[in-house]
Write a protein that holds these residues in place. Structure first.
Motif, PDB file in Angstrom:
ATOM      1  N   PRO A  21      50.176  11.644  18.501  1.00 34.72           N
ATOM      2  CA  PRO A  21      50.852  12.844  18.421  1.00 34.72           C
ATOM      3  C   PRO A  21      50.291  13.188  17.026  1.00 34.72           C
ATOM      4  CG  PRO A  21      52.250  11.413  19.389  1.00 34.72           C
ATOM      5  CD  PRO A  21      51.353  10.439  19.072  1.00 34.72           C
ATOM      6  N   ALA A  22      50.403  12.360  15.988  1.00 38.94           N
ATOM      7  CA  ALA A  22      50.004  13.089  14.601  1.00 38.94           C
ATOM      8  C   ALA A  22      48.467  13.336  14.455  1.00 38.94           C
ATOM      9  CB  ALA A  22      50.115  11.822  13.745  1.00 38.94           C
ATOM     10  N   PHE A  23      47.700  12.575  15.308  1.00 37.34           N
ATOM     11  CA  PHE A  23      46.367  13.195  15.328  1.00 37.34           C
ATOM     12  C   PHE A  23      46.072  14.466  15.921  1.00 37.34           C
ATOM     13  CE2 PHE A  23      42.160  13.128  17.317  1.00 37.34           C
ATOM     14  CZ  PHE A  23      41.371  13.023  16.012  1.00 37.34           C
ATOM     15  N   LEU A  24      46.761  14.363  17.171  1.00 38.51           N
ATOM     16  CA  LEU A  24      46.678  15.560  18.117  1.00 38.51           C
ATOM     17  C   LEU A  24      47.033  16.903  17.462  1.00 38.51           C
ATOM     18  CD1 LEU A  24      47.453  14.066  21.401  1.00 38.51           C
ATOM     19  CD2 LEU A  24      45.273  14.768  20.484  1.00 38.51           C
ATOM     20  N   ALA A  25      48.236  16.571  16.216  1.00 39.25           N
ATOM     21  CA  ALA A  25      48.863  17.765  15.720  1.00 39.25           C
ATOM     22  C   ALA A  25      47.740  18.418  14.613  1.00 39.25           C
ATOM     23  CB  ALA A  25      50.128  17.397  14.964  1.00 39.25           C
ATOM     24  N   ARG A  26      47.127  17.608  13.998  1.00 43.97           N
ATOM     25  CA  ARG A  26      46.159  17.990  13.117  1.00 43.97           C
ATOM     26  C   ARG A  26      44.750  18.347  13.748  1.00 43.97           C
ATOM     27  NH1 ARG A  26      47.329  12.528  11.242  1.00 43.97           N
ATOM     28  NH2 ARG A  26      45.240  11.994  11.816  1.00 43.97           N
ATOM     29  N   ASP A  29      42.382  21.338  18.717  1.00 39.47           N
ATOM     30  CA  ASP A  29      41.183  21.397  19.362  1.00 39.47           C
ATOM     31  C   ASP A  29      40.284  20.566  20.195  1.00 39.47           C
ATOM     32  OD1 ASP A  29      38.427  21.729  17.404  1.00 39.47           O
ATOM     33  OD2 ASP A  29      40.325  20.402  17.186  1.00 39.47           O
ATOM     34  N   GLU A  30      40.851  19.347  19.901  1.00 41.28           N
ATOM     35  CA  GLU A  30      40.268  18.316  20.595  1.00 41.28           C
ATOM     36  C   GLU A  30      40.564  18.194  22.211  1.00 41.28           C
ATOM     37  OE1 GLU A  30      37.635  16.056  19.646  1.00 41.28           O
ATOM     38  OE2 GLU A  30      37.893  17.453  17.792  1.00 41.28           O
ATOM     39  N   GLY A  31      41.751  18.296  22.341  1.00 41.39           N
ATOM     40  CA  GLY A  31      42.448  18.396  23.574  1.00 41.39           C
ATOM     41  C   GLY A  31      42.139  17.198  24.684  1.00 41.39           C
TER      42      GLY A  31
END
Length: 60
Positions: A21-26, A29-31
């Motif tokens: 979750p922390a990586f996806l928040a940063r 756009d990777e999705g």
């Protein structure tokens, strides 16, 4: 027996592919493309290819 000096070995912790979750928040756009458990693999492959193609063309 050790590998020859000409051999290069690289490792990664695969952090980029984890659903962290922390990586996806940063990097929102990777999705994700979908789930292999519920989606047709060919549909996922086509979607992934189109995303890659779009990004590679925009970086030219």
């Amino acid at each position: 027996m050790a590998a020859p000096a000409s051999v290069t070995v690289e490792t990664t912790e695969n952090f980029e592919v984890r659903m962290n979750p922390a990586f996806l928040a940063r990097a929102p756009d990777e999705g994700t493309m979908g789930s292999l458990l519920t989606e047709d693999p060919l549909v996922l492959r086509r979607s992934s290819y189109e995303r890659w193609r779009t990004r590679s063309q925009s970086s030219d």
